[in-house]
Design a protein around this motif. Structure first.
Motif, short mmCIF file in Angstrom:
data_model
loop_
_atom_site.label_atom_id
_atom_site.label_comp_id
_atom_site.label_asym_id
_atom_site.label_seq_id
_atom_site.Cartn_x
_atom_site.Cartn_y
_atom_site.Cartn_z
N LEU A 149 -55.62 8.13 -37.90
CA LEU A 149 -56.06 9.51 -38.07
C LEU A 149 -56.76 10.07 -36.84
N ASP A 202 -55.93 11.75 -34.22
CA ASP A 202 -55.66 13.14 -33.82
C ASP A 202 -56.35 14.14 -34.75
N THR A 203 -56.61 13.73 -35.97
CA THR A 203 -57.31 14.59 -36.93
C THR A 203 -58.81 14.40 -36.85
N LEU A 252 -58.47 18.22 -32.76
CA LEU A 252 -57.94 19.13 -33.78
C LEU A 252 -56.46 19.36 -33.50
N PHE A 284 -53.06 23.00 -40.01
CA PHE A 284 -53.96 21.88 -39.76
C PHE A 284 -54.09 21.11 -41.05
N PRO A 285 -54.02 19.79 -41.04
CA PRO A 285 -53.68 18.96 -39.89
C PRO A 285 -52.20 19.02 -39.57
N TYR A 286 -51.87 18.48 -38.39
CA TYR A 286 -50.47 18.44 -37.95
C TYR A 286 -49.59 17.74 -38.98
N GLN A 287 -48.45 18.34 -39.27
CA GLN A 287 -47.44 17.71 -40.11
C GLN A 287 -46.09 17.92 -39.45
N LYS A 329 -46.59 19.60 -31.89
CA LYS A 329 -48.01 19.25 -32.01
C LYS A 329 -48.77 19.94 -30.89
N ILE A 367 -60.05 25.91 -41.44
CA ILE A 367 -60.32 24.51 -41.75
C ILE A 367 -61.72 24.38 -42.34
#
Ligand SMILES: [Zn+2]
Length: 137
Positions: free
Chosen positions: A11, A13-14, A18, A31-34, A47, A88
């Motif tokens: 995790l 990157d989360t 951000l 957010f978060p990246y998917q 991304k 967020i």
């Protein structure tokens, strides 16, 4: 409370940056990246990383701490609208509740989140603080 080093790594990157997902087909930012766009279903999601600045939309104060967060009670949790247009939920730090109001400029900072009393790991993460030189004070 146990903190898994492998979970923190997955995790990163989360937790430590951000990471946002920007759909190249419809422009939706998430957010978060998917890897999949939740609006159009496209797999062409890039991304990108937030600048870490935004505005406070609203906030609340939590007086009951979750396991591992006892030392941070009471905790201010804000709804932050990033400059990229994404909302967020994030902890607010270094703030007096009386100084918080809708629209105040905030910026991301890297802070200690909690201690793992089981194996001694310290977890860090992103919190937001009020930007002092943006006309907020
Ligand atoms: Zn899309």
């Amino acid at each position: 409370m146990k903190i898994s080093p492998s979970t923190s790594w997955r995790l990163k990157d989360t937790l430590y940056r951000l990471a946002l997902g920007k759909c190249k087909k419809c422009g939706n930012i998430k957010f978060p990246y998917q890897k999949i766009c939740e609006v159009c279903g496209s797999l062409d999601v890039e991304k990108i990383f937030s600048k870490g600045t935004g505005s406070l939309v609203d906030y609340t104060i939590l007086y009951q701490a979750r396991d591992g967060f006892e030392k941070q009670s009471p905790m201010i949790v804000g709804l932050v609208r990033l400059d990229e247009g994404v909302d967020i939920v994030a902890p607010i730090t270094d703030a007096e509740p009386s100084k918080l109001k809708e629209g105040v400029r905030v910026e991301a900072v890297f802070r200690r989140m909690r201690n793992d009393s089981y194996n001694g790991l310290i977890q860090y993460g992103i919190k937001f603080r009020v930007v002092l030189d943006a006309g907020n004070n």
